[in-house]
Scaffold this motif. Structure first.
Motif, mmCIF file in Angstrom:
data_model
loop_
_atom_site.group_PDB
_atom_site.id
_atom_site.type_symbol
_atom_site.label_atom_id
_atom_site.label_comp_id
_atom_site.label_asym_id
_atom_site.label_seq_id
_atom_site.Cartn_x
_atom_site.Cartn_y
_atom_site.Cartn_z
ATOM 1 N N SER A 184 -10.662 10.081 0.691
ATOM 2 C CA SER A 184 -11.577 9.073 1.224
ATOM 3 C C SER A 184 -11.789 7.863 0.444
ATOM 4 N N GLY A 185 -11.497 8.031 -0.836
ATOM 5 C CA GLY A 185 -11.779 6.848 -1.688
ATOM 6 C C GLY A 185 -10.974 5.730 -1.638
ATOM 7 N N THR A 186 -11.493 4.364 -2.044
ATOM 8 C CA THR A 186 -10.659 3.216 -1.816
ATOM 9 C C THR A 186 -10.498 2.193 -3.055
ATOM 10 N N TYR A 187 -11.025 3.054 -4.108
ATOM 11 C CA TYR A 187 -10.861 1.835 -5.406
ATOM 12 C C TYR A 187 -9.173 1.845 -5.708
ATOM 13 N N VAL A 188 -8.774 0.622 -5.991
ATOM 14 C CA VAL A 188 -7.575 0.425 -6.576
ATOM 15 C C VAL A 188 -7.685 -0.555 -7.531
ATOM 16 N N PRO A 189 -7.235 -0.223 -8.910
ATOM 17 C CA PRO A 189 -7.361 -1.044 -10.150
ATOM 18 C C PRO A 189 -6.718 -2.309 -9.594
ATOM 19 N N GLU A 190 -7.328 -3.417 -10.123
ATOM 20 C CA GLU A 190 -6.896 -4.875 -9.940
ATOM 21 C C GLU A 190 -5.478 -5.103 -10.242
ATOM 22 N N PRO A 191 -4.960 -4.493 -11.424
ATOM 23 C CA PRO A 191 -3.516 -4.734 -11.819
ATOM 24 C C PRO A 191 -2.507 -4.107 -10.832
ATOM 25 N N VAL A 192 -2.955 -2.813 -10.120
ATOM 26 C CA VAL A 192 -2.222 -2.449 -8.964
ATOM 27 C C VAL A 192 -2.275 -3.033 -7.787
ATOM 28 N N SER A 193 -3.494 -3.345 -7.387
ATOM 29 C CA SER A 193 -3.440 -4.130 -6.236
ATOM 30 C C SER A 193 -2.758 -5.626 -6.219
ATOM 31 N N ALA A 194 -2.615 -6.112 -7.318
ATOM 32 C CA ALA A 194 -1.977 -7.301 -7.302
ATOM 33 C C ALA A 194 -0.291 -7.214 -7.161
ATOM 34 N N ARG A 195 0.032 -5.931 -7.030
ATOM 35 C CA ARG A 195 1.323 -5.686 -6.732
ATOM 36 C C ARG A 195 1.489 -5.093 -5.527
ATOM 37 N N PHE A 196 0.534 -4.783 -4.725
ATOM 38 C CA PHE A 196 0.614 -4.221 -3.389
ATOM 39 C C PHE A 196 1.033 -5.271 -2.425
ATOM 40 N N THR A 197 1.668 -4.906 -1.244
ATOM 41 C CA THR A 197 2.076 -5.743 -0.090
ATOM 42 C C THR A 197 0.855 -5.778 0.606
ATOM 43 N N SER A 198 0.796 -6.772 1.769
ATOM 44 C CA SER A 198 -0.259 -6.970 2.547
ATOM 45 C C SER A 198 -0.431 -5.551 3.410
ATOM 46 N N ALA A 199 0.797 -4.562 3.544
ATOM 47 C CA ALA A 199 0.386 -3.329 4.425
ATOM 48 C C ALA A 199 -0.345 -2.532 3.298
ATOM 49 N N GLY A 200 0.047 -2.525 1.941
ATOM 50 C CA GLY A 200 -0.547 -1.792 0.959
ATOM 51 C C GLY A 200 -2.091 -2.192 0.852
ATOM 52 N N LYS A 201 -2.309 -3.184 0.842
ATOM 53 C CA LYS A 201 -3.787 -3.728 0.539
ATOM 54 C C LYS A 201 -4.565 -3.398 1.786
ATOM 55 N N ARG A 202 -4.062 -3.100 2.859
ATOM 56 C CA ARG A 202 -4.680 -2.994 3.939
ATOM 57 C C ARG A 202 -5.517 -1.282 3.836
ATOM 58 N N LEU A 203 -4.993 -0.380 2.781
ATOM 59 C CA LEU A 203 -5.326 0.818 2.785
ATOM 60 C C LEU A 203 -5.607 1.706 4.266
ATOM 61 N N ALA A 204 -4.737 1.441 5.053
ATOM 62 C CA ALA A 204 -4.558 2.027 6.422
ATOM 63 C C ALA A 204 -4.728 3.607 6.325
ATOM 64 N N ASP A 205 -4.158 4.182 5.465
ATOM 65 C CA ASP A 205 -4.069 5.507 5.535
ATOM 66 C C ASP A 205 -5.032 6.430 4.793
ATOM 67 N N THR A 206 -6.349 5.741 4.638
ATOM 68 C CA THR A 206 -7.417 6.431 3.947
ATOM 69 C C THR A 206 -8.050 7.604 4.976
ATOM 70 N N ASP A 207 -8.401 8.534 4.320
ATOM 71 C CA ASP A 207 -9.255 9.453 5.053
ATOM 72 C C ASP A 207 -10.588 8.855 5.552
ATOM 73 N N TRP A 208 -10.860 8.119 6.450
ATOM 74 C CA TRP A 208 -11.598 7.282 6.463
ATOM 75 C C TRP A 208 -13.031 7.966 6.763
#
Length: 265
Positions: A22-46
């Motif tokens: 359920s966590g949504t934290y992504v370190p900035e250096p990692v987030s910067a390398r995500f695609t738009s699909a990755g940044k959406r975080l759709a597969d969270t256990d919301w």
């Protein structure tokens, strides 16, 4: 902002609620390398933490604050496949549940190991410490692994996923009475579907910690997000009205399991 990888609420119940996704934290250096699909975080256990909040007073809660795209806390640190021959995602997921790339430039093996050490390892150390503490207190412990997922994901499974998906590693991770009681309580609502050890048999957490012979039992509950989200395909908003009856049912499950586990000592 730097966030602690794991949060722990200590209780005195024999049940430990694990919350790896359920966590949504992504370190900035990692987030910067995500695609738009990755940044959406759709597969969270919301909102799974909100769904279970307060259902079992005294339950210990261990929650991963980082997102599963950073490193999946429910995968083996050695990255063995949980479901050989089927589409799935790994320790450092490369694709979403719809098969879309998460990373523009994937993490190197060295970077992946650093993510495991910084996030995965602290989460599991906290989980192990709490299970050990609870077992010392009660002579037994039950790890209840809380999950949720969209009910339509053709990349992972055909058709509609059942509402309640109970995983016990083919009955190896817990006493059979725990599995049977959970199943019976879930199917009390005749308009909801239930399966045991179907598409999801329990992830690495259930398989790794579930050792009934050592007085630690484990069970995974994967529920359909359609039961408590207003829109489980786009906005992922928590639906308070829909969640009421589901929370009542889950509370009944947890209270029954608490009594059952104590009787198994």
């Amino acid at each position: 902002m730097i966030m602690l990888p794991v949060s722990v609420i200590e209780g005195d119940s024999p049940i430990v609620l694990a919350n790896p996704h359920s966590g949504t934290y992504v370190p900035e250096p990692v987030s910067a390398r995500f695609t738009s699909a990755g940044k959406r975080l759709a597969d969270t256990d919301w909102h799974i933490d909100r769904l279970y909040d307060g259902l079992l007073p005294g339950a210990t809660v261990v929650r991963a604050n980082f997102h599963r795209y950073v490193v999946d806390a429910n995968r083996s640190p050695c990255n063995e496949s949980l479901y050989p021959g089927q589409n799935t995602t790994g320790l450092i997921p490369q694709t979403t549940f719809e098969g879309e790339p998460i990373w523009k430039t994937p993490a190197t093996p060295e970077e992946s190991q650093s993510l495991v050490e910084a996030y995965h390892a602290p989460y599991h150390l906290a989980l192990l410490n709490q299970l050990t503490r609870i077992r010392a207190q009660h002579g037994i412990a039950l790890l209840y692994d809380c999950h949720s997922i969209r009910n339509q994901l053709p990349f992972l499974f055909e058709g509609l996923l059942p509402d309640f998906n109970i995983g016990t590693n083919d009955s190896a991770a817990c006493d059979l009475q725990i599995e049977e009681a959970t199943f019976e309580l879930c199917r009390k609502f005749t308009d909801r579907s239930v399966v045991v050890n179907g598409r999801f048999k329990g992830g690495w957490t259930t398989r790794h910690y579930g050792k009934p012979g050592e007085r630690i039992h484990a069970i995974q509950m994967e529920i359909s997000q359609s039961m408590y989200l207003r829109n489980s395909l786009e906005s992922f908003e928590y639906d308070e009205h829909s969640a009421v009856s589901l929370r009542q049912q889950l509370a009944e499950v947890l209270h029954r399991l608490e009594s059952l586990v104590l009787s198994l000592r």
